[in-house]
Design a protein around this motif. Structure first.
Motif, PDB file in Angstrom:
ATOM      1  N   GLY A 105     -16.915   3.553  18.614  1.00 40.76           N
ATOM      2  CA  GLY A 105     -15.815   2.756  19.104  1.00 40.76           C
ATOM      3  C   GLY A 105     -15.593   2.956  20.586  1.00 40.76           C
ATOM      4  O   GLY A 105     -16.306   3.727  21.249  1.00 40.76           O
ATOM      5  N   PRO A 106     -14.566   2.290  21.154  1.00 39.34           N
ATOM      6  CA  PRO A 106     -14.299   2.372  22.590  1.00 39.34           C
ATOM      7  C   PRO A 106     -13.585   3.670  22.973  1.00 39.34           C
ATOM      8  O   PRO A 106     -12.830   4.243  22.188  1.00 39.34           O
ATOM      9  N   VAL A 107     -13.825   4.098  24.208  1.00 40.54           N
ATOM     10  CA  VAL A 107     -13.149   5.269  24.784  1.00 40.54           C
ATOM     11  C   VAL A 107     -12.711   4.915  26.201  1.00 40.54           C
ATOM     12  O   VAL A 107     -13.245   3.992  26.831  1.00 40.54           O
ATOM     13  N   TYR A 116     -15.102  16.052  39.214  1.00 42.52           N
ATOM     14  CA  TYR A 116     -15.765  14.839  38.765  1.00 42.52           C
ATOM     15  C   TYR A 116     -15.346  14.558  37.333  1.00 42.52           C
ATOM     16  O   TYR A 116     -15.213  15.467  36.520  1.00 42.52           O
ATOM     17  N   GLY A 117     -15.126  13.283  37.007  1.00 44.88           N
ATOM     18  CA  GLY A 117     -14.727  12.934  35.657  1.00 44.88           C
ATOM     19  C   GLY A 117     -15.241  11.561  35.279  1.00 44.88           C
ATOM     20  O   GLY A 117     -15.727  10.798  36.102  1.00 44.88           O
ATOM     21  N   CYS A 118     -15.119  11.263  33.994  1.00 48.02           N
ATOM     22  CA  CYS A 118     -15.488   9.950  33.472  1.00 48.02           C
ATOM     23  C   CYS A 118     -14.192   9.165  33.335  1.00 48.02           C
ATOM     24  O   CYS A 118     -13.451   9.358  32.375  1.00 48.02           O
ATOM     25  N   SER A 150     -20.885   6.877  26.732  1.00 46.71           N
ATOM     26  CA  SER A 150     -21.313   6.235  27.970  1.00 46.71           C
ATOM     27  C   SER A 150     -20.152   5.450  28.560  1.00 46.71           C
ATOM     28  O   SER A 150     -19.474   4.709  27.846  1.00 46.71           O
ATOM     29  N   HIS A 151     -19.905   5.614  29.895  1.00 47.21           N
ATOM     30  CA  HIS A 151     -18.788   4.978  30.580  1.00 47.21           C
ATOM     31  C   HIS A 151     -19.292   3.953  31.588  1.00 47.21           C
ATOM     32  O   HIS A 151     -20.425   4.032  32.078  1.00 47.21           O
ATOM     33  N   VAL A 156     -22.391   9.596  31.688  1.00 50.24           N
ATOM     34  CA  VAL A 156     -22.924   9.689  30.334  1.00 50.24           C
ATOM     35  C   VAL A 156     -22.766  11.115  29.848  1.00 50.24           C
ATOM     36  O   VAL A 156     -23.112  12.066  30.561  1.00 50.24           O
ATOM     37  N   ARG A 157     -22.213  11.275  28.652  1.00 58.92           N
ATOM     38  CA  ARG A 157     -22.038  12.605  28.068  1.00 58.92           C
ATOM     39  C   ARG A 157     -22.754  12.678  26.724  1.00 58.92           C
ATOM     40  O   ARG A 157     -22.787  11.710  25.975  1.00 58.92           O
TER      41      ARG A 157
END
Length: 230
Positions: A105-107, A116-118, A150-151, A156-157
């Motif tokens: 689903g979406p995040v 640094y962040g997503c 993935s953002h 990408v995590r």
């Protein structure tokens, strides 16, 4: 390194680290957890809070949602983070205590603190496996998950999660979980968490300790969690 970084059916075990494992809720069943923690990152004090919920859409489909935020008192905002997630979990197969499932689903964003962040919208996909059983009339479970997130900003995590939980008496339970996360633009993080809790009927209260291990940063947290279910 540029930053830092299950629910089991109640008929067997009424404990579990939510957000993990392949098990689905019964139709109309729900799980709700609130957690707060006092954290220390490289000597800086901070706080984290999250709310997580599940709802059984069918006997095999479960809707999950989570909101999480972390803030450090001495920061100027660069390591304050929020995240949101909404996923659907599908229990694919279950036999003799073994269960497998998928989830996606979406995040939005990431609550891993760091320079640094997503910070954009993205999507998460997860594969889950688990085993549950009863020993001496007390329930227990084990699980292993792998997930990819993935953002839109290119972050990408990849994450692996392992854990177990067990009732050690009619009222007292324990859980332990390990997270291993890698990213191209935020955190390489290894964490473990241990909790001990008490069943108060439909409500559980637990306290625990979480710590980063094997990384470039020192991070630890004391936490309290409150859960309810039907």
């Amino acid at each position: 390194m540029r930053g830092w970084g299950a629910v089991l059916l109640g008929a067997i075990v009424a404990v579990g680290p939510a957000e993990a494992g392949p098990w689905a809720r019964d139709l109309g069943g729900f799980y709700l957890r609130g957690l707060v923690s006092s954290e220390t990152l490289e000597g800086i004090n901070g706080y984290r809070a999250d709310v997580y919920g599940e709802y059984g859409l069918t006997d095999r489909w479960t809707l999950t949602g989570k909101s999480e935020a972390v803030a450090y008192q001495d920061s100027i905002g660069s390591i304050d983070r929020q995240s949101y997630r909404l996923t659907a979990r599908r229990q694919l197969w279950s036999r003799k205590g073994f269960t497998f499932g998928v989830e996606g689903g979406p995040v939005y964003g990431s609550a891993i603190a760091g320079t640094y962040g997503c910070d954009e919208w993205g999507a998460e996909a997860r594969l889950s496996s688990g085993y549950s059983g009863v020993r001496r009339s007390l329930g227990y479970y084990l699980f292993a998950d792998v997930a990819a997130i993935s953002h839109q900003d290119g972050c990408v995590r990849e994450r692996a999660e392992f854990g177990y939980g067990a009732d050690i008496s009619d009222r007292i339970f324990v859980t332990q979980q390990v997270w291993l996360e890698r990213s191209n633009d935020s955190a390489d993080s290894n964490k473990y968490e241990s909790q001990i809790g008490y069943h108060f009927g439909h409500v559980d209260v637990a306290v625990g300790y979480r710590e980063e291990f094997g990384g470039a940063y020192e991070e630890s947290a004391w936490l309290v969690a409150l859960t309810t279910r039907r």
